[in-house]
Write a protein that holds these residues in place. Structure first.
Motif: not given
Length: 149
Positions: A28, A54-55, A58, A63
């Motif tokens: 990631r 954040y979603e 991601r 991260e």
């Protein structure tokens, strides 16, 4: 640290005292963001922007990991108060801020002091720094959008 450099394997310890390594994020991209101080207006705005997006980060393969020289207890309060979904490194010995070159002399209200320059490093899946967002470029209210560009 500059674009093209390999990030260090050992990043430090998070708010719970757990060791954080670059290899923990293998596969990631890592948003390693350095900020001056927990529970201050600009740093809270930046952290909440990253939290609110954040979603999307991601889903984009990222991260998020924050770093300041505050201690674990202050990080725990910051995370709890603002419901941050990511970990914060407590760089109390200033090893990471110095290694990344974001610790230095600052001036505010005519006062000179040592502190952290708000800077974000985007580290690719192989642990190489692929982008640096400098203090002059960072917009705390739009930081996630800047990362996703």
């Amino acid at each position: 640290m500059n674009v093209g450099d390999k990030a260090p394997e050992l990043l430090g310890h998070d708010e719970n005292g757990n060791e954080v390594r670059l290899s923990d994020f293998k596969g990631r991209k890592l948003v390693l963001y350095f900020y001056p101080k927990d529970l201050t207006s600009g740093c809270t705005t930046e952290a909440c922007n990253l939290r609110d997006n954040y979603e999307g980060l991601r889903n984009g393969g990222y991260e998020v990991l924050g770093v300041s020289v505050d201690d674990e207890k202050k990080h725990q309060r910051f995370i709890a108060k603002h419901e941050l979904p990511f970990h914060l490194i407590a760089d109390t010995e200033k090893q990471l801020v110095e290694q990344f070159g974001v610790w230095g002399e600052k001036k505010m209200y005519g006062r000179t002091y040592m502190g952290t320059f708000r800077t974000t490093f985007i580290i690719n899946e192989e642990g190489i720094i692929e982008r640096v967002i400098t203090p002059k470029e960072i917009k705390v209210k739009e930081h996630a959008q800047q990362i996703l560009k």
